[in-house]
Design an enzyme around this catalytic site. Sequence first.
Site, PDB file in Angstrom:
ATOM      1  N   TYR A  19       0.858  -1.247   0.122  1.00  0.00           N
ATOM      2  CA  TYR A  19      -0.155  -0.120   0.092  1.00  0.00           C
ATOM      3  C   TYR A  19       0.819   1.158   0.027  1.00  0.00           C
ATOM      4  CZ  TYR A  19      -4.033  -2.852   1.169  1.00  0.00           C
ATOM      5  OH  TYR A  19      -4.971  -3.968   0.999  1.00  0.00           O
ATOM      6  N   LEU A  40     -18.372  -0.867   0.529  1.00  0.00           N
ATOM      7  CA  LEU A  40     -19.051   0.152   0.156  1.00  0.00           C
ATOM      8  C   LEU A  40     -19.318   0.228  -1.245  1.00  0.00           C
ATOM      9  CD1 LEU A  40     -18.128   2.860   2.705  1.00  0.00           C
ATOM     10  CD2 LEU A  40     -19.757   1.177   3.025  1.00  0.00           C
TER      11      LEU A  40
END
Length: 284
Positions: free
Chosen positions: A53, A206
């Site tokens: 990341y 989401l």
Amino acid sequence: MRTRLIGGLCIGAIGLGAMPLSIEGRPAADRANATIRAALEAGVTLFDTADSYHWHAGETGHNELLLAGALKGVDGVLIATKGGRGRPGDGSWTVDGDPRHLRLACEASLGRLGVEAIGLYQLHKPDPRVPFAESVGALRELLDEGKILRAGVSNVSPEQILLAHRELGGRLASVQNRYSPAVRDSEPELRLCAELGVAFLPWSPLGGISRSALDESDPVGDDAFHAVARERGVSPQQVCLAWHLAAGPHVIPIPGASRPASITDSAGAAGLVLTAAELARLDG
């Protein structure tokens, strides 16, 4: 906040997917740290990261270092990291499930996180060039040596979950797959994890929920998640995460966030219990 279990450890039912704090378009350091602090204040105790990341070449471990600094001295949190993927800096992702690479990656993560043992270490993605059992075997060795306390796998099929469960001698702690209102093809994996007593961590939970604010004049808000949100007076994101939690006590969604307000709102979903009628509408 409600709690759930990962490998016998009690954590908050909503985690923080920390990737947006380090990749393309990442916020400035002060806002990133404020986001992590807001997560803690909201009762979040699971922080999901990975050595890959980061944004630019030469930044391996950027997100791990960020979390390690922000959470230094904080008790009762679980930093879950991953190994087996890379980022050359051109926006692409690579995969390396070679056991030798995973061992070196884990040891580097240990150093960046500043811990003697990683609370949860996950194989980021199966490598088609390496037998899956060999990659999982590296996790087994790291467990046996005490370098990691729990092992997980990510982006896997039901067959790979069963194999990992066997290879780890029943010690598979978690599965992290993409799952959301828009992408529901990991339902077999979700059900299998329930049968095995393994935590299921939906990434990008989401997906399909486009707005963070209520706007009754917006026709896009006429779908079930937005309709329930208007009726409850909460955000569609909270409804979505409550929908995840209702899927079973083994489900721990890890929504991403790059602003304090986003993770504060997401964490509020732990206190939202949907009715059977509302769940039927959302599943329709």
